[in-house]
Scaffold this motif. Sequence first.
Motif, short mmCIF file in Angstrom:
data_model
loop_
_atom_site.label_atom_id
_atom_site.label_comp_id
_atom_site.label_asym_id
_atom_site.label_seq_id
_atom_site.Cartn_x
_atom_site.Cartn_y
_atom_site.Cartn_z
N UNK A 161 -13.83 20.49 -10.21
CA UNK A 161 -14.40 20.57 -11.56
C UNK A 161 -14.47 19.19 -12.21
N UNK A 162 -13.52 18.35 -11.91
CA UNK A 162 -13.47 17.01 -12.51
C UNK A 162 -14.43 16.03 -11.84
N UNK A 163 -14.69 16.22 -10.55
CA UNK A 163 -15.39 15.18 -9.79
C UNK A 163 -16.78 15.55 -9.28
N UNK A 164 -17.04 16.82 -9.09
CA UNK A 164 -18.35 17.20 -8.52
C UNK A 164 -19.43 17.22 -9.60
N UNK A 165 -20.62 16.79 -9.20
CA UNK A 165 -21.78 16.81 -10.11
C UNK A 165 -22.67 18.03 -9.86
N UNK A 166 -22.46 18.72 -8.76
CA UNK A 166 -23.33 19.84 -8.40
C UNK A 166 -22.93 21.10 -9.19
N UNK A 167 -23.88 21.75 -9.85
CA UNK A 167 -23.55 22.98 -10.58
C UNK A 167 -23.06 24.09 -9.66
N UNK A 168 -23.53 24.11 -8.40
CA UNK A 168 -23.08 25.14 -7.45
C UNK A 168 -21.58 25.01 -7.18
N UNK A 169 -21.12 23.77 -6.99
CA UNK A 169 -19.69 23.54 -6.74
C UNK A 169 -18.88 23.84 -7.99
N UNK A 170 -19.42 23.47 -9.15
CA UNK A 170 -18.74 23.75 -10.41
C UNK A 170 -18.55 25.26 -10.60
N UNK A 171 -19.60 26.02 -10.30
CA UNK A 171 -19.53 27.47 -10.45
C UNK A 171 -18.53 28.08 -9.47
N UNK A 172 -18.56 27.60 -8.22
CA UNK A 172 -17.61 28.10 -7.21
C UNK A 172 -16.19 27.77 -7.62
N UNK A 173 -15.95 26.54 -8.07
CA UNK A 173 -14.61 26.13 -8.47
C UNK A 173 -14.08 27.00 -9.60
N UNK A 174 -14.93 27.27 -10.58
CA UNK A 174 -14.52 28.13 -11.71
C UNK A 174 -14.17 29.53 -11.23
N UNK A 175 -14.95 30.05 -10.27
CA UNK A 175 -14.70 31.39 -9.73
C UNK A 175 -13.37 31.44 -8.97
N UNK A 176 -13.10 30.40 -8.18
CA UNK A 176 -11.85 30.34 -7.42
C UNK A 176 -10.66 30.30 -8.37
N UNK A 177 -10.74 29.47 -9.40
CA UNK A 177 -9.62 29.35 -10.35
C UNK A 177 -9.37 30.68 -11.06
N UNK A 178 -10.43 31.32 -11.52
CA UNK A 178 -10.28 32.58 -12.26
C UNK A 178 -9.70 33.68 -11.38
N UNK A 179 -10.29 33.87 -10.20
CA UNK A 179 -9.87 34.97 -9.32
C UNK A 179 -8.46 34.75 -8.78
N UNK A 180 -8.19 33.54 -8.34
CA UNK A 180 -6.90 33.32 -7.67
C UNK A 180 -5.76 33.17 -8.66
N UNK A 181 -6.03 32.67 -9.87
CA UNK A 181 -4.99 32.63 -10.89
C UNK A 181 -4.58 34.06 -11.27
N UNK A 182 -5.56 34.95 -11.35
CA UNK A 182 -5.27 36.36 -11.65
C UNK A 182 -4.44 36.99 -10.54
N UNK A 183 -4.80 36.71 -9.29
CA UNK A 183 -4.06 37.28 -8.16
C UNK A 183 -2.65 36.70 -8.05
N UNK A 184 -2.48 35.42 -8.38
CA UNK A 184 -1.15 34.82 -8.39
C UNK A 184 -0.26 35.54 -9.39
N UNK A 185 -0.78 35.78 -10.58
CA UNK A 185 -0.01 36.48 -11.62
C UNK A 185 0.38 37.88 -11.16
N UNK A 186 -0.55 38.58 -10.52
CA UNK A 186 -0.26 39.93 -10.01
C UNK A 186 0.85 39.89 -8.96
N UNK A 187 0.74 38.95 -8.02
CA UNK A 187 1.73 38.88 -6.95
C UNK A 187 3.12 38.54 -7.48
N UNK A 188 3.19 37.69 -8.48
CA UNK A 188 4.49 37.35 -9.08
C UNK A 188 5.11 38.57 -9.76
N UNK A 189 4.28 39.37 -10.41
CA UNK A 189 4.78 40.60 -11.04
C UNK A 189 5.28 41.59 -9.99
N UNK A 190 4.53 41.74 -8.91
CA UNK A 190 4.93 42.65 -7.84
C UNK A 190 6.25 42.20 -7.21
#
Length: 241
Positions: free
Chosen positions: A107-136
């Motif tokens: 997100x800090x270094x890429x200029x491509x919107x495709x990479x920016x979109x993918x990075x945002x998706x990875x952060x959102x999905x995996x942060x949510x899953x990390x929180x779930x796994x910690x609760x479990x």
Amino acid sequence: MSLHFLTSKLLKKTGSLVLLLGAIASTSSLLNACSAAAQKQAQDPNPTVTAAGSMQMDHGNMNQAGGMMNHTMEMSLGPADANFDLRFIDAMTPHHQGAVVMAKEAQQKSKRPEIQTLAASIIKAQAKEIAEMKQWRQAWYPKASSTPMAWHAEMNHMMAMSESQTKGMMMSMDLGAADSQFDLRFLNAMIPHHEGAVTMAKEVLSKSKRPEIRQLAQAIIKSQNAEIAQMKQWKQTWYKQ
């Protein structure tokens, strides 16, 4: 010269000789021990995790100019016992954290919107899953140590991960400068990273009985396989690789 004087002198010399030989022996033992330790470190400077999320990784060469990286990975979460889901959580949590670290760098270094979109998706999905796994983990294993646990394949038992092994599970790395090859390095790092997650998720489907864990594994396989295919397509389109 009296016999008493000669005897006393001889005893002093003998005592000094004994002390000298003892010191030599002790020094020799210490040097041998240090040599053995140094030899072991030279032969195995970076111990791999032979534990589960057991991940044995040979990163090969990370060419900063071309972003080439070779991975060979072997993972095993161990038998389908009462602690299988604990080991999966303790492997997948840092693995997800590593993906988030690299996505934030993109997100800090890429200029491509495709990479920016993918990075945002990875952060959102995996942060949510990390929180779930910690609760479990807290709900299902309240007596478990806070240290991540893993399966030691050679010793055939569960063990605590070292700090370096936990970092190894993250599979994150510095992706370098925000230059024309940055996106290639990001793709070459994230593709095998996603493949590692898919490998662990598939093992879950064959061993875990918890519906929450199985549902998470299915989601990981579906979403990350789709992202792998997309990233490979971008590599071909942007870099002819």
